[in-house]
Design a protein around this motif. Structure first.
Motif, PDB file in Angstrom:
ATOM      1  N   CYS A   1       0.821  -1.220   0.000  1.00 37.20           N
ATOM      2  CA  CYS A   1       0.000   0.000   0.000  1.00 37.20           C
ATOM      3  C   CYS A   1       0.852   1.266   0.000  1.00 37.20           C
ATOM      4  N   PHE A   2       2.021   1.209   0.649  1.00 35.94           N
ATOM      5  CA  PHE A   2       2.871   2.404   0.695  1.00 35.94           C
ATOM      6  C   PHE A   2       3.463   2.709  -0.682  1.00 35.94           C
ATOM      7  N   GLN A   3       3.861   1.668  -1.406  1.00 34.11           N
ATOM      8  CA  GLN A   3       4.366   1.874  -2.759  1.00 34.11           C
ATOM      9  C   GLN A   3       3.274   2.436  -3.661  1.00 34.11           C
ATOM     10  N   LYS A   4       2.046   1.921  -3.509  1.00 35.29           N
ATOM     11  CA  LYS A   4       0.932   2.417  -4.307  1.00 35.29           C
ATOM     12  C   LYS A   4       0.619   3.871  -3.962  1.00 35.29           C
ATOM     13  N   ALA A   5       0.736   4.218  -2.685  1.00 37.29           N
ATOM     14  CA  ALA A   5       0.516   5.605  -2.276  1.00 37.29           C
ATOM     15  C   ALA A   5       1.539   6.517  -2.952  1.00 37.29           C
ATOM     16  N   ASN A   6       2.790   6.063  -3.019  1.00 32.99           N
ATOM     17  CA  ASN A   6       3.825   6.841  -3.701  1.00 32.99           C
ATOM     18  C   ASN A   6       3.524   6.957  -5.196  1.00 32.99           C
ATOM     19  N   ASP A   7       3.134   5.832  -5.818  1.00 34.62           N
ATOM     20  CA  ASP A   7       2.861   5.832  -7.253  1.00 34.62           C
ATOM     21  C   ASP A   7       1.705   6.776  -7.600  1.00 34.62           C
ATOM     22  N   ARG A   8       0.700   6.802  -6.741  1.00 35.10           N
ATOM     23  CA  ARG A   8      -0.487   7.628  -7.005  1.00 35.10           C
ATOM     24  C   ARG A   8      -0.345   9.051  -6.474  1.00 35.10           C
ATOM     25  N   SER A   9       0.708   9.294  -5.680  1.00 32.90           N
ATOM     26  CA  SER A   9       0.878  10.586  -5.000  1.00 32.90           C
ATOM     27  C   SER A   9      -0.390  10.943  -4.226  1.00 32.90           C
ATOM     28  N   PHE A  10      -0.926   9.951  -3.517  1.00 37.61           N
ATOM     29  CA  PHE A  10      -2.153  10.146  -2.752  1.00 37.61           C
ATOM     30  C   PHE A  10      -2.087   9.260  -1.519  1.00 37.61           C
ATOM     31  N   ASN A  11      -2.376   9.828  -0.346  1.00 32.33           N
ATOM     32  CA  ASN A  11      -2.087   9.151   0.921  1.00 32.33           C
ATOM     33  C   ASN A  11      -3.308   8.857   1.784  1.00 32.33           C
ATOM     34  N   LEU A  12      -4.495   9.190   1.317  1.00 33.40           N
ATOM     35  CA  LEU A  12      -5.680   9.126   2.170  1.00 33.40           C
ATOM     36  C   LEU A  12      -6.562   7.927   1.861  1.00 33.40           C
ATOM     37  N   ILE A  13      -7.050   7.264   2.935  1.00 29.62           N
ATOM     38  CA  ILE A  13      -8.105   6.260   2.828  1.00 29.62           C
ATOM     39  C   ILE A  13      -9.300   6.793   3.613  1.00 29.62           C
ATOM     40  N   ARG A  14     -10.425   6.918   2.961  1.00 29.44           N
ATOM     41  CA  ARG A  14     -11.663   7.367   3.631  1.00 29.44           C
ATOM     42  C   ARG A  14     -12.624   6.192   3.642  1.00 29.44           C
ATOM     43  N   LEU A  15     -12.889   5.643   4.816  1.00 26.13           N
ATOM     44  CA  LEU A  15     -13.608   4.384   4.959  1.00 26.13           C
ATOM     45  C   LEU A  15     -15.117   4.547   4.860  1.00 26.13           C
ATOM     46  N   ASP A  16     -15.775   3.471   4.399  1.00 26.59           N
ATOM     47  CA  ASP A  16     -17.236   3.432   4.508  1.00 26.59           C
ATOM     48  C   ASP A  16     -17.598   2.944   5.917  1.00 26.59           C
ATOM     49  N   SER A  17     -18.884   2.980   6.275  1.00 23.12           N
ATOM     50  CA  SER A  17     -19.316   2.711   7.646  1.00 23.12           C
ATOM     51  C   SER A  17     -19.014   1.273   8.077  1.00 23.12           C
ATOM     52  N   VAL A  18     -19.109   0.294   7.140  1.00 16.16           N
ATOM     53  CA  VAL A  18     -18.852  -1.101   7.492  1.00 16.16           C
ATOM     54  C   VAL A  18     -17.398  -1.287   7.917  1.00 16.16           C
ATOM     55  N   LEU A  19     -16.472  -0.726   7.140  1.00 18.52           N
ATOM     56  CA  LEU A  19     -15.055  -0.870   7.455  1.00 18.52           C
ATOM     57  C   LEU A  19     -14.680  -0.071   8.699  1.00 18.52           C
ATOM     58  N   GLN A  20     -15.361   1.045   8.920  1.00 20.61           N
ATOM     59  CA  GLN A  20     -15.129   1.810  10.139  1.00 20.61           C
ATOM     60  C   GLN A  20     -15.408   0.960  11.369  1.00 20.61           C
ATOM     61  N   GLU A  21     -16.499   0.205  11.324  1.00 20.58           N
ATOM     62  CA  GLU A  21     -16.864  -0.650  12.453  1.00 20.58           C
ATOM     63  C   GLU A  21     -15.827  -1.749  12.670  1.00 20.58           C
ATOM     64  N   LYS A  22     -15.343  -2.353  11.584  1.00 16.82           N
ATOM     65  CA  LYS A  22     -14.330  -3.407  11.704  1.00 16.82           C
ATOM     66  C   LYS A  22     -13.072  -2.888  12.390  1.00 16.82           C
ATOM     67  N   LEU A  23     -12.593  -1.739  11.931  1.00 18.10           N
ATOM     68  CA  LEU A  23     -11.350  -1.209  12.476  1.00 18.10           C
ATOM     69  C   LEU A  23     -11.547  -0.658  13.881  1.00 18.10           C
ATOM     70  N   LYS A  24     -12.751  -0.181  14.175  1.00 14.84           N
ATOM     71  CA  LYS A  24     -13.031   0.363  15.504  1.00 14.84           C
ATOM     72  C   LYS A  24     -12.818  -0.706  16.572  1.00 14.84           C
ATOM     73  N   ASP A  25     -13.134  -1.947  16.251  1.00 15.34           N
ATOM     74  CA  ASP A  25     -12.919  -3.055  17.185  1.00 15.34           C
ATOM     75  C   ASP A  25     -11.488  -3.592  17.124  1.00 15.34           C
TER      76      ASP A  25
ATOM     77  N   SER B   1      -9.284   1.048  -4.370  1.00 17.33           N
ATOM     78  CA  SER B   1      -9.762   2.421  -4.524  1.00 17.33           C
ATOM     79  C   SER B   1      -9.542   2.903  -5.946  1.00 17.33           C
ATOM     80  N   SER B   2     -10.313   3.895  -6.318  1.00 22.73           N
ATOM     81  CA  SER B   2     -10.182   4.476  -7.655  1.00 22.73           C
ATOM     82  C   SER B   2      -8.775   5.001  -7.868  1.00 22.73           C
ATOM     83  N   SER B   3      -8.253   4.804  -9.069  1.00 18.37           N
ATOM     84  CA  SER B   3      -6.911   5.298  -9.373  1.00 18.37           C
ATOM     85  C   SER B   3      -6.887   6.818  -9.484  1.00 18.37           C
ATOM     86  N   ALA B   4      -8.061   7.444  -9.590  1.00 18.33           N
ATOM     87  CA  ALA B   4      -8.140   8.905  -9.644  1.00 18.33           C
ATOM     88  C   ALA B   4      -8.583   9.411  -8.275  1.00 18.33           C
ATOM     89  N   PRO B   5      -7.676   9.993  -7.473  1.00 19.22           N
ATOM     90  CA  PRO B   5      -8.020  10.446  -6.132  1.00 19.22           C
ATOM     91  C   PRO B   5      -9.121  11.508  -6.145  1.00 19.22           C
TER      92      PRO B   5
END
Length: 275
Positions: A103-127, A165-169
């Protein structure tokens, strides 16, 4: 955990595969532009924070996740009137399961560093995040194994989310100066090429003095210092991977080996040697 503990823990080389900090504080500290020798993930819980990474400014929302790659120039801008809660992972670049760092290499390739989660994934990570935190603190049988397994699970989620995620940030999720953004991309993708101020100004149709002022304002670095830092980081990465020192210097854009060794020692505190 308060920030003083985080600052103390920050000294020295990262020996573990990862470290996790859970911080909730108010700070009026003004951060300088800096980079790390390891990858970093910030899971933003609450507060009012703008995070600047390589020429982009991300205004964070609760449950946003930022990937800060090894060597990425960054700094947070924090509103001290509101408590700032976040989880911070430090992650070695040479994990035993290297695919987890994709994921870090992809972040560099895309020059984009943000992940904005949907509600389902928010719940998973919250636990999941408190589970990792608890397993790292506990001393029961198998907690070390458990914490590594939970961390691997977290990283699999992060990679899956980021890779699909979409290749276009989403341009609404950050602000940047488009000219500096293009300049940063060009520098990072052409470290072995001619990156003189005159060449860059001609390529990007800038007045070179206007270009230098704008670059310093957006990144905190002069163009020259930024290029030298990135070339040194690239050279060190090549050396770590087994590339002979002199060849790594040439592939990173250094034409003068003596100047390379001097700059390397100044930045890393040691001369370049094959590991």
């Amino acid at each position: 955990m308060d920030y003083s503990q985080y600052s103390l823990a920050k000294t020295g080389y990262l020996k573990e595969d990862f470290r996790l900090f859970h911080i909730n504080d108010r700070t009026d500290r003004e951060f300088e532009w800096h980079y790390h020798d390891f990858h970093k993930i910030i899971v933003f819980v609450s507060g009012k924070v703008t995070y600047h990474i390589e020429g982009k400014a991300y205004q964070l929302k609760p449950q946003d996740i930022l990937l800060v790659s090894q060597g990425a120039i960054h700094k947070p801008e924090i509103d001290p009137s509101i408590p700032y809660e976040r989880y911070i992972f430090w992650i070695r670049d040479d994990l035993s399961s290297p695919e987890l760092n994709t994921c870090f290499q992809k972040a560099n390739d895309r020059s984009f560093n943000l992940i904005r989660l949907d509600s389902v994934l928010q719940e998973k990570l919250k636990d999941l995040l408190p589970e990792i935190e608890h397993s790292l603190r506990d001393t029961q049988f198998g907690d070390s194994i458990l914490s590594k397994a939970l961390f691997a699970q977290f990283m699999v989620y992060i990679n899956r989310i980021f890779l699909k995620s979409s290749s276009a940030p989403d341009q609404k999720s950050y602000s940047s100066d488009s000219q500096v953004e293009q300049l940063l991309k060009y520098i990072n993708r052409n470290l072995s090429e001619n990156l003189s101020i005159d060449h860059l100004a001609e390529k990007f149709f800038f007045s070179k003095y206007h270009m230098m002022r704008k670059f310093k304002k957006e990144t905190g670095y002069t163009i020259h210092n930024y290029i030298i830092s990135k070339r040194l980081l690239h050279a060190r990465s090549l050396i770590t991977q087994g590339t002979p020192v002199m060849k790594a210097a040439m592939q990173s854009g250094f034409q003068d080996y003596t100047a390379f060794v001097r700059a390397y020692k100044k930045q890393f505190g040691t001369v370049p040697t094959q590991r």
